[in-house]
Design a protein around this motif. Structure first.
Motif: not given
Length: 1125
Positions: A553-554, A522-528
């Motif tokens: 989630s965070l 979830v965290y790494l997907g925030l870039q998009q």
């Protein structure tokens, strides 16, 4: 005295006036004096007897009873025997006549007064005291009164206060122990009778649908269907009178169990009866009925029934506390556990989690607390004893404990249960360590339970599964341990996770890592979702529901990162190779996550809910750095293995980590994140120490940033950490490389230029030190001194335990700054805040670099300090500058402690002036002050002077040691030695208990190491003065917490010469005691047996002290002019 009737009226009006709102304090004091004078008169008790029988005024009754209490406890010896007989006969009659109508607190006080008489006179002059109590209990009309008398007797006679001689205390305990069997039989009878009487009429409930299933586990637990059947009987409904009697009986039992030894007097039928009553606590049905019927009385009834359960559990826990279990009692214990686990099963019996929790919520909170106490005592005290019984199903017990833990209605309850699991895991770990051969067998027995525990504890810290409860936790207010409720919750949970990891490493890892992965995605997907807006970057997630899910989630990711960091220690050492791949996976992920956070600058991003999401993003980033830092020891081990085979993988990990750290070392980054980055940098530089670290561009950037004066300065904490890291990169030896390849010359030059850049402004102060400064200028100067010295002190401290070469280079770089500091010191002697920082710096230098500083310069520093700290300066610091001034003097004394500990002859010439500073300058100033400031440091310095410079006082010749016992050691500097000892002696007359404890420890240490008490000067002129002071301290009860330590010290002193102690000191001590007559002194002397072993001797000391106090109390209470025979 006036007539009784008139006195009573006068007393009633005085009492009413005393407690009236409008009465002034002045008038209250007058009334109080009047009442005290009345009470002191001989024969006042007769009036009080009349008052008690003739008044309904509570205040008057309470006052009259206080007069009796005073008479019995303080003046009884002087009361004529005829009067005593009258009082012994009248008060019980009064109690019997009025106990039903008296307010309960008056009745209880009257009971206590009668018990006080028993305490003095039973059995010799009050032979029917105890039989009367037993008769009261046996007569149905007075059973409650008898039980109150019994409980009061147990409280006052089994563990009496000071005001009895030791012989009398022992006699009372023996008399009571003789009655125990009888009393327990009576109490069992009362409880059984009431239970049986009400059981007959109780309606039989319909069979429960889960009865079959619970029956199986129950017969497993109880090994006997009849016992299970007995415990399955419905709970009777008691009337309020029976309920009251039962609660009194259980209170008596709880107090009796607190002091009687475990023995067969505590019969199986008594235990079973107590368990019957413990069921009241977990009987929800009765409470529901009470609330359905609605009337107030029924509600109270429900509460009362719950209270019976609490009292019964208190009885059980009193028995559980006792670690010493006689063989014949073990079987009873097993039965107790089986019956309690039946209750535990009853509480948690349901397949539906919600109903278990709601059942626990319905139970009395105190009952749950007592039950948890029971479980804790079971695991901590008795599990090792019980686990070996084949008929005790430990795994089933853990299943019940699991249900009980995870359905606790309160956070505190859950914490307490986690503590029990921690105790269990510790027990298991130590059991496995002591029996490595059957490690697998032990683990396989408990494996399922442990995996289940781990999964559930992990679920409990995640918002995904436990949001409602976690949101109730406070994350702002700090407790005494400086953590919030949320931090405590997380820390305790992670401790359990870590302990399971230690036992089942691969299972724990395979449970935790996938959960971490999910949240990382979830965290790494925030870039998009990051979009560029006018003012910078923005996170394009705005829907309320999405924001809430992201927040959860965070938060979970932050907790799981802490969990992964907590487990780092289980991948290093002997298991490094076996668990290498798991650890590598974790570290690679962490490096990736930290770099990702730094690159897309999530900490500066705009969000839809900035007050929630921004702190979340910062926290995740900070926790990922902290988790990576936790693996620094693993990286260090990887480095030492990798340099032989494949260094590339390692180099890439460290370089990437540095790329993640560097952008964060900036004054624009939030402090929490900045400090996490700094700590990671320090760990890489100090723990891992890769040879290539200095050549990484990212690290060079940090060097430039720190030495660039135009850059915006970092907060003090961060500045100190970064400077420590950079200094360590240059100073610490590289692992895995020989001395010849350490490149010391280049590193030394670089270090010198780093320190030079950091201290530029500071070194310029030297020229201005002579000129008096204006106020504005002075403040600026103080800031420079503070910032520079905090950095330098930290650098020295971090290097103090390292190799000589590192310390040499460090001192070369610092030399000029140290000289500047010494030059500035006299200019700031009246600015205690600056002096404090300078002395902190010098103290750290002395502790870490005194060899490198060399003797001449060190002497110069000490001489400067000794010259500056004149008597006037010390007085100004200690008396007028408050805590900062005291801290300055304490640091100065600490520096002297380091000096006097130095081996060899170098600093010996300073000893006379250091001793005279202590004895002639510091001592007189602080002796007058009650506050403990400076004293602890001064006495530590005196102790160090003696301990490390013994030969300065006692010249030990070879001849003397050969003919030990013939030649006494030569004594030198006797006057100084005596003065130091006198200071120690006087410190024992002061109220400060910490100083007393510390100084007693110092004397004992000097005796153990240097035979202080055996030295002629101590033995002949001081020994018995010290013993005398210590005995007086015991008699005055001023330092009661240290009774044991004082007793041992007296023994160690007396044992130097027991003959003189018994023949000369003891008679002299007794002769000098005031407040006791010669006959009493003879008794005290006779009772002090001439034992020479430690336990008997200290027992004699405490007996002497107790009896001396008792005799003084008795003598004070005799009427004036009493003739004693």
């Amino acid at each position: 005295m006036a007539s009784e009737e008139a006195s009573l009226r006068a007393l009633e009006s005085l009492m009413t006036e005393f407690f009236h709102d409008c009465t002034t304090n002045e008038r209250k004091r007058e009334i109080e004096e009047l009442l005290n004078n009345f009470a002191q008169q001989i024969g006042a008790w007769r009036f009080c007897l009349y008052f008690l029988s003739s008044t309904r005024n509570d205040y008057v009754m309470m006052y009259s009873l206080t007069v009796f209490e005073n008479l019995i406890n303080k003046m009884w010896l002087g009361v004529p025997s005829q009067d005593k007989m009258e009082i012994r006969s009248c008060l019980p009659k009064l109690l019997l006549a009025h106990h039903k109508t008296l307010p309960y607190f008056i009745r209880n006080k009257l009971c206590k007064v009668i018990v006080d008489i028993g305490r003095q006179d039973w059995p010799m002059f009050y032979h029917d005291f105890f039989t009367n109590i037993l008769q009261l209990i046996q007569s149905p009309l007075t059973t409650p009164l008898g039980l109150i008398m019994l409980k009061t007797t147990s409280e006052e006679l089994a563990c009496p206060r000071e005001d009895l001689s030791v012989a009398r205390k022992e006699e009372l305990r023996k008399l009571l122990l003789d009655q125990v069997q009888n009393v327990l039989g009576l109490l069992t009878g009362i409880l059984e009778t009431i239970w049986d009487k009400h059981s007959v009429t109780a309606a039989t409930p319909p069979p429960s649908p889960t009865a079959g299933e619970s029956g199986d586990l129950l017969s497993n637990l109880l090994q006997s269907p009849s016992a299970a059947k007995l415990l399955n009987q419905p709970i009777p409904i008691l009337d309020s009178e029976s309920e009251y009697i039962c609660s009194l009986a259980l209170e008596c039992l709880a107090h009796l169990f607190s002091w009687i030894p475990l023995s067969t007097s505590i019969t199986p039928s008594l235990l079973t009866t107590i368990f019957h009553f413990a069921r009241f606590g977990c009987d929800v049905r009765a409470r529901k009925m009470a609330s359905v019927n609605g009337s107030n009385q029924n509600c109270v009834l429900g509460q009362e029934r719950g209270r019976l359960g609490v009292l019964a559990m208190s009885c059980i826990n009193e028995l559980m506390c006792k670690n010493c279990v006689p063989m014949e009692f073990e079987e009873y214990l097993l039965r107790m556990f089986q019956q309690t686990f039946y209750l535990l099963q009853k509480i948690t019996k349901d397949n539906n989690a919600h109903t278990v929790k709601s059942r626990l919520e319905e139970l009395d909170e105190s009952y749950i607390e007592k039950f948890t106490d029971f479980l804790r005592l079971f695991v901590s005290v008795h599990l090792r004893r019980i686990e070996s019984y084949s008929q005790f199903p430990v795994v089933e017990f853990l299943t019940l404990l699991f249900k009980y833990t995870f359905h606790q209605p309160t956070h505190e309850g859950y914490f307490s249960c986690l503590d029990i699991w921690t105790l269990f895991l510790d027990y298991l770990t130590s059991k496995i360590k002591s029996r490595l051969a059957d490690k697998e067998a032990v683990l396989s027995r408990y494996k399922d339970a442990l995996v289940l525990l781990l999964t559930e504890v992990l679920n409990r810290i995640q918002f995904r599964y436990n949001q409602a409860q976690l949101e109730e936790l406070d994350d702002e207010t700090l407790d005494d341990d400086q953590q919030t409720e949320w931090q405590r919750y997380l820390r305790q949970s992670l401790e359990v996770v870590a302990k399971v990891m230690e036992l089942l490493p691969s299972h724990a890892f395979s449970t935790l890592f996938p959960v971490l992965q999910d949240n990382l995605e979830v965290y790494l997907g925030l870039q998009q979702f990051v979009v560029t807006s006018g003012s910078g970057h923005r996170l394009n997630i705005t829907a309320e529901n999405d924001c809430r899910r992201l927040h959860c989630s965070l938060r979970d990711l932050s907790s799981l990162l802490q969990a992964v960091g907590r487990l780092a220690e289980y991948f290093i050492g002997d298991v490094f190779a076996a668990r290498f791949n798991d650890a590598l996976t974790v570290v690679e992920r962490l490096v990736k996550v930290t770099l990702y956070g730094s690159q897309i600058k999530l900490y500066n991003i705009e969000t839809a809910v900035p007050s929630v999401l921004k702190p979340d993003l910062i926290d995740v980033h900070a926790q990922s750095l902290a988790a990576l830092q936790a693996y620094s020891h693993w990286l260090a081990q990887f480095y030492s293995e990798a340099h032989r085979q494949n260094p590339q993988q390692f180099i890439s990990l460290v370089s990437t980590a540095m790329e993640a750290v560097t952008p964060l070392i900036s004054s624009k980054v939030q402090e929490k994140l900045l400090l996490s980055a700094c700590h990671l940098l320090v760990s890489l530089a100090t723990t891992v120490r890769p040879v290539f670290l200095i050549s990484i561009p990212a690290v060079q950037k940090v060097f430039n940033r720190i030495t660039d004066t135009s850059a915006q300065p970092l907060v003090d904490k961060a500045q100190v950490l970064v400077c420590r890291a950079l200094s360590n990169v240059l100073l610490l030896p590289w692992p895995n490389l020989p001395e010849s390849e350490q490149q010391w010359a280049v590193r030394s030059t670089n270090h010198a230029s780093l320190i030079s850049a950091l201290t530029r402004d500071y070194r310029h102060l030297k020229s201005s030190a002579i000129v008096p400064q204006r106020k504005m200028q002075l403040e600026d100067t103080k800031v420079i001194i503070h910032q520079t010295l905090s950095v330098l002190e930290d650098i020295v401290e971090s290097i103090s335990g390292e190799a000589t070469k590192s310390r040499q280079i460090c001192y070369q770089s610092l030399q000029e700054s140290v000289q500047v500091s010494l030059a500035l010191f006299p200019a700031f002697i009246h600015q205690s805040d600056v002096t404090d920082e300078m002395l902190s710096f010098f103290l750290t230098l002395f502790q870490g670099l005194r060899v490198q500083m060399g003797v001449p310069f060190t002497e110069q520093i000490i001489q400067t300090f000794l010259n500056m700290f004149t008597r006037e300066q010390l007085a100004e610091s200690i008396l007028h500058e408050g805590s900062t001034g005291c801290r300055v003097v304490e640091k100065f004394l600490k520096i002297l402690q380091v000096v006097v500990q130095e081996p060899g002859q170098v600093f010996k010439p300073f000893l006379p002036s250091i001793i005279s500073l202590c004895m002639e300058q510091v001592c007189p100033i602080i002796a007058e002050r009650p506050s403990p400031d400076v004293k602890a440091e001064l006495f530590e310095l005196l102790f160090r002077i003696l301990h490390h410079n013994w030969r300065y006082f006692f010249k030990s010749s070879v001849l003397a040691s050969v003919h030990r016992g013939i030649a006494e050691e030569q004594m030198e500097n006797e006057v100084q030695f005596s003065a130091i000892m006198q200071a120690f002696g006087q410190s024992f007359l002061q109220p400060d208990i910490h100083l007393f404890k510390q100084n007693l420890f110092y004397l004992e240490t000097l005796n153990t190491k240097q035979k202080l008490y055996h030295k002629k000067i101590f033995r002949t002129t001081m020994l018995f003065q010290f013993v005398n002071v210590l005995l007086q301290v015991l008699v005055h009860k001023s330092h009661d917490l240290l009774q044991e330590e004082i007793g041992i010290a007296i023994y160690n002193m007396a044992s130097v010469d027991f003959d003189s102690f018994y023949a000369a000191f003891l008679p002299e001590f007794l002769a000098s005691c005031d407040g006791v007559d010669s006959n009493q002194k003879n008794v005290l002397g006779r009772n002090f047996k001439m034992d020479r072993d430690l336990p008997s001797f200290t027992q004699n000391v405490h007996r002497l002290v107790n009896d001396l106090r008792y005799y003084r109390l008795c003598n004070d209470s005799l009427p004036p002019g009493t003739v004693k025979l």
